[in-house]
Design a protein around this motif. Structure first.
Motif, PDB file in Angstrom:
ATOM      1  N   ILE A 114       0.856  -1.178   0.000  1.00 55.33           N
ATOM      2  CA  ILE A 114       0.000   0.000   0.000  1.00 55.33           C
ATOM      3  C   ILE A 114       0.896   1.232   0.000  1.00 55.33           C
ATOM      4  N   TYR A 115       0.438   2.288  -0.668  1.00 53.73           N
ATOM      5  CA  TYR A 115       1.239   3.489  -0.875  1.00 53.73           C
ATOM      6  C   TYR A 115       0.452   4.723  -0.458  1.00 53.73           C
ATOM      7  N   ARG A 116       1.181   5.702   0.077  1.00 54.67           N
ATOM      8  CA  ARG A 116       0.573   6.996   0.395  1.00 54.67           C
ATOM      9  C   ARG A 116       1.575   8.090   0.049  1.00 54.67           C
ATOM     10  N   LYS A 117       1.175   9.002  -0.809  1.00 56.00           N
ATOM     11  CA  LYS A 117       2.001  10.143  -1.193  1.00 56.00           C
ATOM     12  C   LYS A 117       2.023  11.120  -0.022  1.00 56.00           C
ATOM     13  N   VAL A 118       3.231  11.586   0.334  1.00 57.28           N
ATOM     14  CA  VAL A 118       3.344  12.476   1.490  1.00 57.28           C
ATOM     15  C   VAL A 118       4.458  13.492   1.266  1.00 57.28           C
ATOM     16  N   SER A 119       4.227  14.695   1.751  1.00 54.01           N
ATOM     17  CA  SER A 119       5.227  15.753   1.713  1.00 54.01           C
ATOM     18  C   SER A 119       6.105  15.617   2.956  1.00 54.01           C
ATOM     19  N   LEU A 120       7.392  15.881   2.811  1.00 49.83           N
ATOM     20  CA  LEU A 120       8.283  15.827   3.968  1.00 49.83           C
ATOM     21  C   LEU A 120       7.854  16.820   5.044  1.00 49.83           C
ATOM     22  N   ALA A 121       7.291  17.947   4.639  1.00 52.37           N
ATOM     23  CA  ALA A 121       6.854  18.953   5.590  1.00 52.37           C
ATOM     24  C   ALA A 121       5.685  18.453   6.445  1.00 52.37           C
ATOM     25  N   LYS A 122       4.855  17.570   5.898  1.00 52.44           N
ATOM     26  CA  LYS A 122       3.684  17.066   6.615  1.00 52.44           C
ATOM     27  C   LYS A 122       3.885  15.657   7.155  1.00 52.44           C
ATOM     28  N   LEU A 123       5.086  15.141   7.091  1.00 51.11           N
ATOM     29  CA  LEU A 123       5.347  13.760   7.496  1.00 51.11           C
ATOM     30  C   LEU A 123       5.015  13.520   8.963  1.00 51.11           C
ATOM     31  N   ASP A 124       5.298  14.473   9.832  1.00 48.32           N
ATOM     32  CA  ASP A 124       5.007  14.289  11.259  1.00 48.32           C
ATOM     33  C   ASP A 124       3.510  14.188  11.531  1.00 48.32           C
ATOM     34  N   VAL A 125       2.696  14.904  10.751  1.00 50.88           N
ATOM     35  CA  VAL A 125       1.242  14.842  10.917  1.00 50.88           C
ATOM     36  C   VAL A 125       0.700  13.520  10.390  1.00 50.88           C
ATOM     37  N   VAL A 126       1.207  13.072   9.248  1.00 50.24           N
ATOM     38  CA  VAL A 126       0.731  11.852   8.597  1.00 50.24           C
ATOM     39  C   VAL A 126       1.218  10.606   9.334  1.00 50.24           C
ATOM     40  N   ARG A 127       2.374  10.691   9.953  1.00 42.99           N
ATOM     41  CA  ARG A 127       3.047   9.542  10.569  1.00 42.99           C
ATOM     42  C   ARG A 127       2.193   8.846  11.620  1.00 42.99           C
ATOM     43  N   GLY A 128       1.601   9.572  12.537  1.00 43.41           N
ATOM     44  CA  GLY A 128       0.873   8.937  13.632  1.00 43.41           C
ATOM     45  C   GLY A 128       1.835   8.103  14.455  1.00 43.41           C
ATOM     46  N   ASP A 129       1.530   6.813  14.616  1.00 44.12           N
ATOM     47  CA  ASP A 129       2.378   5.890  15.377  1.00 44.12           C
ATOM     48  C   ASP A 129       3.236   5.009  14.485  1.00 44.12           C
ATOM     49  N   LEU A 130       3.346   5.359  13.209  1.00 47.45           N
ATOM     50  CA  LEU A 130       4.129   4.535  12.286  1.00 47.45           C
ATOM     51  C   LEU A 130       5.627   4.620  12.579  1.00 47.45           C
ATOM     52  N   ASN A 131       6.298   3.501  12.435  1.00 48.39           N
ATOM     53  CA  ASN A 131       7.755   3.467  12.444  1.00 48.39           C
ATOM     54  C   ASN A 131       8.191   3.563  10.988  1.00 48.39           C
ATOM     55  N   ILE A 132       8.810   4.667  10.629  1.00 54.48           N
ATOM     56  CA  ILE A 132       9.184   4.906   9.237  1.00 54.48           C
ATOM     57  C   ILE A 132      10.687   4.744   9.088  1.00 54.48           C
ATOM     58  N   THR A 133      11.084   3.950   8.098  1.00 49.75           N
ATOM     59  CA  THR A 133      12.503   3.807   7.789  1.00 49.75           C
ATOM     60  C   THR A 133      12.806   4.628   6.545  1.00 49.75           C
ATOM     61  N   PHE A 134      13.910   5.344   6.618  1.00 47.15           N
ATOM     62  CA  PHE A 134      14.344   6.181   5.513  1.00 47.15           C
ATOM     63  C   PHE A 134      15.495   5.499   4.797  1.00 47.15           C
ATOM     64  N   PRO A 135      15.577   5.643   3.483  1.00 52.83           N
ATOM     65  CA  PRO A 135      16.681   5.003   2.755  1.00 52.83           C
ATOM     66  C   PRO A 135      18.009   5.646   3.116  1.00 52.83           C
ATOM     67  N   GLN A 136      19.034   4.830   3.150  1.00 53.76           N
ATOM     68  CA  GLN A 136      20.373   5.335   3.396  1.00 53.76           C
ATOM     69  C   GLN A 136      21.049   5.543   2.052  1.00 53.76           C
ATOM     70  N   GLY A 137      21.714   6.668   1.899  1.00 53.84           N
ATOM     71  CA  GLY A 137      22.409   6.952   0.652  1.00 53.84           C
ATOM     72  C   GLY A 137      23.591   6.020   0.464  1.00 53.84           C
ATOM     73  N   LEU A 138      23.847   5.634  -0.749  1.00 51.88           N
ATOM     74  CA  LEU A 138      24.984   4.784  -1.050  1.00 51.88           C
ATOM     75  C   LEU A 138      26.258   5.603  -0.963  1.00 51.88           C
ATOM     76  N   LYS A 139      27.341   4.948  -0.553  1.00 48.09           N
ATOM     77  CA  LYS A 139      28.623   5.639  -0.463  1.00 48.09           C
ATOM     78  C   LYS A 139      29.150   5.928  -1.860  1.00 48.09           C
ATOM     79  N   HIS A 140      29.698   7.105  -2.014  1.00 51.43           N
ATOM     80  CA  HIS A 140      30.348   7.453  -3.261  1.00 51.43           C
ATOM     81  C   HIS A 140      31.768   6.897  -3.221  1.00 51.43           C
ATOM     82  N   LEU A 141      32.342   6.645  -4.364  1.00 47.11           N
ATOM     83  CA  LEU A 141      33.685   6.067  -4.422  1.00 47.11           C
ATOM     84  C   LEU A 141      34.715   6.958  -3.741  1.00 47.11           C
ATOM     85  N   ASN A 142      34.557   8.268  -3.871  1.00 45.33           N
ATOM     86  CA  ASN A 142      35.550   9.151  -3.277  1.00 45.33           C
ATOM     87  C   ASN A 142      35.415   9.253  -1.758  1.00 45.33           C
TER      88      ASN A 142
END
Length: 152
Positions: A114-142
């Protein structure tokens, strides 16, 4: 259920049943069913005329009645046709742009994604009691201290 755009109806125009069916690409009997369900007409004489403003109002009310707003922590399940909490109250945030992303979880009832479109600015309101995992950026070679496989 089909979605009918109320703004297609011009408010200062009268429509026959055939014109409304042509405007929305539906059968004439569907328009006649709307009349039975409360779509106002000018009079019951033939040809039946429907005011554009009344048609627009009827379709807006029909659309509003079918809305299922999500509470904080809920994501709409297309299969169940209901807002649902994800399994274990967990969802992943997948960024679409710098300011908007998708919350992705698994429906607690039918176990599909299931999917829900959300703005980062409104994430705290939409979140409720959800545990949200954010993607980790891949390391650059340098940024890495290890040598790349391609370097010799």
């Amino acid at each position: 259920m089909a979605k009918y755009n109320p703004r297609l109806a011009k408010i200062h125009r009268n429509y026959t049943v055939e014109e409304v069916s042509s405007l929305y690409g539906i059968h004439k009997n569907t328009v006649r069913e709307w009349i039975k369900k409360g779509l106002p007409v000018l009079d019951r004489k033939r040809p039946i005329l429907i005011l554009g403003g009344e048609l627009r109002r009827f379709l807006e009310e029909k659309r509003k009645k079918n809305k299922r707003p999500c509470m904080p922590g809920q994501i709409y399940c297309v299969k169940c046709k209901q807002p649902r909490f994800p399994i274990d109250m967990e969802a992943d945030y997948q960024p679409v742009s710098e300011i908007v992303g998708d919350l992705v979880g698994m429906c607690s009832s039918c176990e599909i994604l299931i999917y829900r479109k959300v703005s980062l600015a409104k994430l705290d309101v939409v979140r409720g009691d959800l545990n949200i995992t954010f993607p980790q950026g891949l390391k650059h070679l340098n940024e890495s201290r290890e040598l790349s496989l391609n370097s010799a």
